[in-house]
Design a protein around this motif. Structure first.
Motif, PDB file in Angstrom:
ATOM      1  N   ILE A 206       0.850  -1.191   0.000  1.00  0.00           N
ATOM      2  CA  ILE A 206       0.000   0.000   0.000  1.00  0.00           C
ATOM      3  C   ILE A 206       0.882   1.236   0.000  1.00  0.00           C
ATOM      4  O   ILE A 206       1.768   1.384   0.845  1.00  0.00           O
ATOM      5  N   LEU A 207       0.613   2.159  -0.946  1.00  0.00           N
ATOM      6  CA  LEU A 207       1.432   3.353  -1.113  1.00  0.00           C
ATOM      7  C   LEU A 207       0.632   4.623  -0.862  1.00  0.00           C
ATOM      8  O   LEU A 207      -0.596   4.626  -0.941  1.00  0.00           O
ATOM      9  N   SER A 208       1.369   5.702  -0.620  1.00  0.00           N
ATOM     10  CA  SER A 208       0.768   7.040  -0.558  1.00  0.00           C
ATOM     11  C   SER A 208       1.506   7.942  -1.534  1.00  0.00           C
ATOM     12  O   SER A 208       2.000   9.003  -1.180  1.00  0.00           O
ATOM     13  N   TRP A 209       1.609   7.488  -2.774  1.00  0.00           N
ATOM     14  CA  TRP A 209       2.339   8.226  -3.794  1.00  0.00           C
ATOM     15  C   TRP A 209       1.431   9.198  -4.543  1.00  0.00           C
ATOM     16  O   TRP A 209       0.208   9.075  -4.554  1.00  0.00           O
ATOM     17  N   SER A 210       2.069  10.161  -5.168  1.00  0.00           N
ATOM     18  CA  SER A 210       1.440  10.929  -6.245  1.00  0.00           C
ATOM     19  C   SER A 210       2.387  10.839  -7.436  1.00  0.00           C
ATOM     20  O   SER A 210       3.244   9.946  -7.456  1.00  0.00           O
ATOM     21  N   GLU A 211       2.283  11.743  -8.404  1.00  0.00           N
ATOM     22  CA  GLU A 211       2.981  11.688  -9.699  1.00  0.00           C
ATOM     23  C   GLU A 211       2.342  10.597 -10.547  1.00  0.00           C
ATOM     24  O   GLU A 211       2.566   9.405 -10.362  1.00  0.00           O
ATOM     25  N   SER A 212       1.518  11.031 -11.479  1.00  0.00           N
ATOM     26  CA  SER A 212       0.664  10.107 -12.223  1.00  0.00           C
ATOM     27  C   SER A 212       1.453   9.005 -12.933  1.00  0.00           C
ATOM     28  O   SER A 212       1.024   7.845 -12.946  1.00  0.00           O
ATOM     29  N   SER A 213       2.605   9.333 -13.517  1.00  0.00           N
ATOM     30  CA  SER A 213       3.353   8.310 -14.247  1.00  0.00           C
ATOM     31  C   SER A 213       3.961   7.273 -13.311  1.00  0.00           C
ATOM     32  O   SER A 213       4.120   6.110 -13.686  1.00  0.00           O
ATOM     33  N   ALA A 214       4.321   7.687 -12.087  1.00  0.00           N
ATOM     34  CA  ALA A 214       4.872   6.747 -11.107  1.00  0.00           C
ATOM     35  C   ALA A 214       3.772   5.870 -10.523  1.00  0.00           C
ATOM     36  O   ALA A 214       3.971   4.673 -10.306  1.00  0.00           O
ATOM     37  N   VAL A 215       2.621   6.460 -10.260  1.00  0.00           N
ATOM     38  CA  VAL A 215       1.496   5.711  -9.689  1.00  0.00           C
ATOM     39  C   VAL A 215       1.033   4.622 -10.648  1.00  0.00           C
ATOM     40  O   VAL A 215       0.825   3.471 -10.258  1.00  0.00           O
ATOM     41  N   VAL A 216       0.869   4.969 -11.929  1.00  0.00           N
ATOM     42  CA  VAL A 216       0.380   3.975 -12.882  1.00  0.00           C
ATOM     43  C   VAL A 216       1.414   2.866 -13.088  1.00  0.00           C
ATOM     44  O   VAL A 216       1.045   1.697 -13.278  1.00  0.00           O
ATOM     45  N   TYR A 217       2.690   3.184 -13.015  1.00  0.00           N
ATOM     46  CA  TYR A 217       3.722   2.158 -13.135  1.00  0.00           C
ATOM     47  C   TYR A 217       3.689   1.237 -11.913  1.00  0.00           C
ATOM     48  O   TYR A 217       3.736  -0.001 -12.051  1.00  0.00           O
ATOM     49  N   ALA A 218       3.628   1.828 -10.728  1.00  0.00           N
ATOM     50  CA  ALA A 218       3.619   1.024  -9.500  1.00  0.00           C
ATOM     51  C   ALA A 218       2.418   0.088  -9.471  1.00  0.00           C
ATOM     52  O   ALA A 218       2.537  -1.097  -9.134  1.00  0.00           O
ATOM     53  N   ASN A 219       1.245   0.608  -9.831  1.00  0.00           N
ATOM     54  CA  ASN A 219       0.037  -0.211  -9.839  1.00  0.00           C
ATOM     55  C   ASN A 219       0.099  -1.326 -10.879  1.00  0.00           C
ATOM     56  O   ASN A 219      -0.271  -2.470 -10.607  1.00  0.00           O
ATOM     57  N   SER A 220       0.556  -0.982 -12.067  1.00  0.00           N
ATOM     58  CA  SER A 220       0.437  -1.886 -13.206  1.00  0.00           C
ATOM     59  C   SER A 220       1.593  -2.856 -13.333  1.00  0.00           C
ATOM     60  O   SER A 220       1.399  -4.074 -13.389  1.00  0.00           O
ATOM     61  N   VAL A 221       2.811  -2.325 -13.366  1.00  0.00           N
ATOM     62  CA  VAL A 221       3.997  -3.146 -13.622  1.00  0.00           C
ATOM     63  C   VAL A 221       4.480  -3.842 -12.355  1.00  0.00           C
ATOM     64  O   VAL A 221       4.976  -4.971 -12.408  1.00  0.00           O
ATOM     65  N   LEU A 222       4.316  -3.187 -11.213  1.00  0.00           N
ATOM     66  CA  LEU A 222       4.784  -3.765  -9.947  1.00  0.00           C
ATOM     67  C   LEU A 222       3.667  -4.438  -9.160  1.00  0.00           C
ATOM     68  O   LEU A 222       3.945  -5.247  -8.274  1.00  0.00           O
ATOM     69  N   GLY A 223       2.421  -4.098  -9.456  1.00  0.00           N
ATOM     70  CA  GLY A 223       1.303  -4.696  -8.738  1.00  0.00           C
ATOM     71  C   GLY A 223       1.112  -4.139  -7.345  1.00  0.00           C
ATOM     72  O   GLY A 223       0.420  -4.743  -6.519  1.00  0.00           O
ATOM     73  N   ALA A 224       1.719  -2.975  -7.047  1.00  0.00           N
ATOM     74  CA  ALA A 224       1.468  -2.298  -5.773  1.00  0.00           C
ATOM     75  C   ALA A 224       0.079  -1.666  -5.823  1.00  0.00           C
ATOM     76  O   ALA A 224      -0.604  -1.723  -6.855  1.00  0.00           O
ATOM     77  N   ARG A 225      -0.333  -1.029  -4.724  1.00  0.00           N
ATOM     78  CA  ARG A 225      -1.681  -0.470  -4.684  1.00  0.00           C
ATOM     79  C   ARG A 225      -1.629   0.988  -4.230  1.00  0.00           C
ATOM     80  O   ARG A 225      -1.173   1.295  -3.133  1.00  0.00           O
ATOM     81  N   CYS A 226      -2.106   1.860  -5.116  1.00  0.00           N
ATOM     82  CA  CYS A 226      -2.051   3.288  -4.827  1.00  0.00           C
ATOM     83  C   CYS A 226      -3.101   4.004  -5.658  1.00  0.00           C
ATOM     84  O   CYS A 226      -3.287   3.702  -6.832  1.00  0.00           O
ATOM     85  N   ASN A 227      -3.782   4.949  -5.065  1.00  0.00           N
ATOM     86  CA  ASN A 227      -4.700   5.797  -5.818  1.00  0.00           C
ATOM     87  C   ASN A 227      -3.935   6.968  -6.424  1.00  0.00           C
ATOM     88  O   ASN A 227      -2.789   7.238  -6.047  1.00  0.00           O
TER      89      ASN A 227
END
Length: 429
Positions: free
Chosen positions: A148-169
């Motif tokens: 579970i993350l508390s990230w922002s930066e749209s390109s980092a969030v979509v990478y973390a969610n998609s390629v790494l399978g982490a979870r962040c809004n």
């Protein structure tokens, strides 16, 4: 204490009631109110080792942000995690005029040093922690699947969610920091199993490997904030190796900036798609077919907002998001070959390749760094977006192969092979 709908733990209730001071109570209240706006059912602990913040630039106009930071620092409300942050806005290595520099340093980013000192006090990972690609191995802020993350930066969030399978809004600036300060985030959207299911099937039917930035743009503009499940791309990517991760970095950044995608699944490639397959699809998903003609239609639809559409480019930016190590190496070879074919020794348009400081250091240890330097290409850690925010930069004819930079600035988009031709050979496209 206000009666909130979401379920709170005893510890969270205590913080809300002031067990860690008034400032921390206000931070917790902010996160709860934020979650309730989106129907969150609870607050869940952050489990990643590091956080990532979007704000890294000392804009003169961000006075309220600096005041908030001082309140957090004064109350001892620092981040529960060390964090990385988006790239710095300035680098003397990047070509700029005397007047541009005056605007940068005195009217735009005049508080950069002060803001960086605040970030340092709040928990910045280090002086080289400024990049939009914090998840690169060289940087080290790479969360694992399910974290579970508390990230922002749209390109980092979509990478973390998609390629790494982490979870962040898709959090905004400051919300990312507040989540890290209290150590929890509201549970909704892409943090939930249901929120990660796909609304769309995107079928790739191209006759060649589609340009990552162009494909991402097409997908983003079509599905907007929905979750796409992409089939047929595995034919071109093979496995999730360094080349595929670099491709998905650029693809995802375009989906997030040309649309508002926070998560995508690629059949046979991304972790959740490998594990669950079409079980990720919602009932009766929409279908979007992308073939060569569709990509050409999208490309032809990009507006050119230069005052003189036929102007000779004065600058080229590559690396928004920041380039990977293998991109720097592969582009070194491409530029060398292009110059050789053109009979030139150096690029004919000032060209800047941007990458994370840690990636630049690693690249500097390879023989390719000296070879790239001979071509005249400039290496920088800068954020091209922040450079282009200068009104004097906006009026410049700048080219790029970044769909994110094209979307948010006056920079003109070209495909990679077209960029290579322009910077090594010049002439009309």
């Amino acid at each position: 204490m206000t009666d909130y709908k979401m379920k709170l733990s005893d510890e969270q209730k205590a913080v809300l009631n002031g067990s860690k001071g008034d400032v921390m109570a206000k931070v917790m209240e902010t996160m709860i109110r934020y979650g309730e706006l989106f129907g969150a059912d609870s607050m869940v602990p952050i489990s990643s080792k590091y956080n990532h913040l979007v704000t890294s630039f000392g804009l003169k106009a961000l006075g309220p942000v600096y005041d908030l930071m001082e309140k957090l620092i004064g109350a001892g409300c620092t981040s529960t995690q060390k964090f990385t942050a988006d790239p710095r806005p300035l680098d003397k290595m990047v070509p700029s005029s005397f007047i541009q520099n005056i605007v940068f340093r005195h009217f735009m980013y005049s508080r950069q040093d002060y803001y960086e000192s605040q970030l340092d006090k709040l928990g910045l990972l280090g002086k080289d922690a400024f990049t939009c690609t914090c998840y690169m191995d060289e940087v080290g802020n790479t969360p694992g699947q399910g974290e579970i993350l508390s990230w922002s930066e749209s390109s980092a969030v979509v990478y973390a969610n998609s390629v790494l399978g982490a979870r962040c809004n898709r959090n905004s600036g400051i919300i990312d920091l507040m989540g890290s300060v209290v150590g929890c985030v509201p549970h909704f959207g892409l943090l939930s199993d249901e929120g990660r299911r796909a609304d769309w099937i995107v079928e790739i039917r191209t006759t060649r490997k589609p340009e990552a930035q162009l494909l991402g743009s097409a997908v983003g503009m079509k599905v907007m904030e929905d979750v796409p499940y992409i089939v047929g791309l595995d034919k071109w990517l093979g496995t999730l190796d360094d080349d595929a991760r670099t491709y998905l970095k650029d693809f995802g950044a375009a989906t997030a900036s040309n649309g508002a995608v926070g998560l995508y699944h690629v059949e046979g490639i991304t972790p959740e798609a490998v594990q669950q397959g079409k079980g990720l699809l919602k009932e009766n998903p929409n279908v979007y077919v992308i073939d060569d003609a569709e990509l050409q239609r999208v490309y032809d639809g990009y507006p050119v907002i230069w005052k003189n559409k036929n102007a000779r480019p004065k600058l080229c930016f590559m690396g928004c998001p920041h380039m990977s190590l293998n991109q720097l190496i592969s582009w070194t070879k491409k530029v060398e070959q292009g110059l050789k074919e053109a009979g030139h020794e150096k690029v004919v348009i000032p060209t800047v390749f941007t990458a994370a400081p840690a990636v630049l250091k690693k690249f500097g240890q390879t023989p390719y760094a000296a070879r790239l330097e001979k071509t005249g290409v400039i290496l920088s850690y800068i954020c091209p977006l922040m450079y282009m925010n200068n009104p004097l930069s906006t009026s410049m004819p700048v080219i790029t192969s970044s769909n994110k930079l094209r979307t948010y600035t006056s920079a003109r988009y070209y495909k990679d092979d077209e960029i290579l031709k322009q910077i090594t050979k010049g002439g009309d496209m």
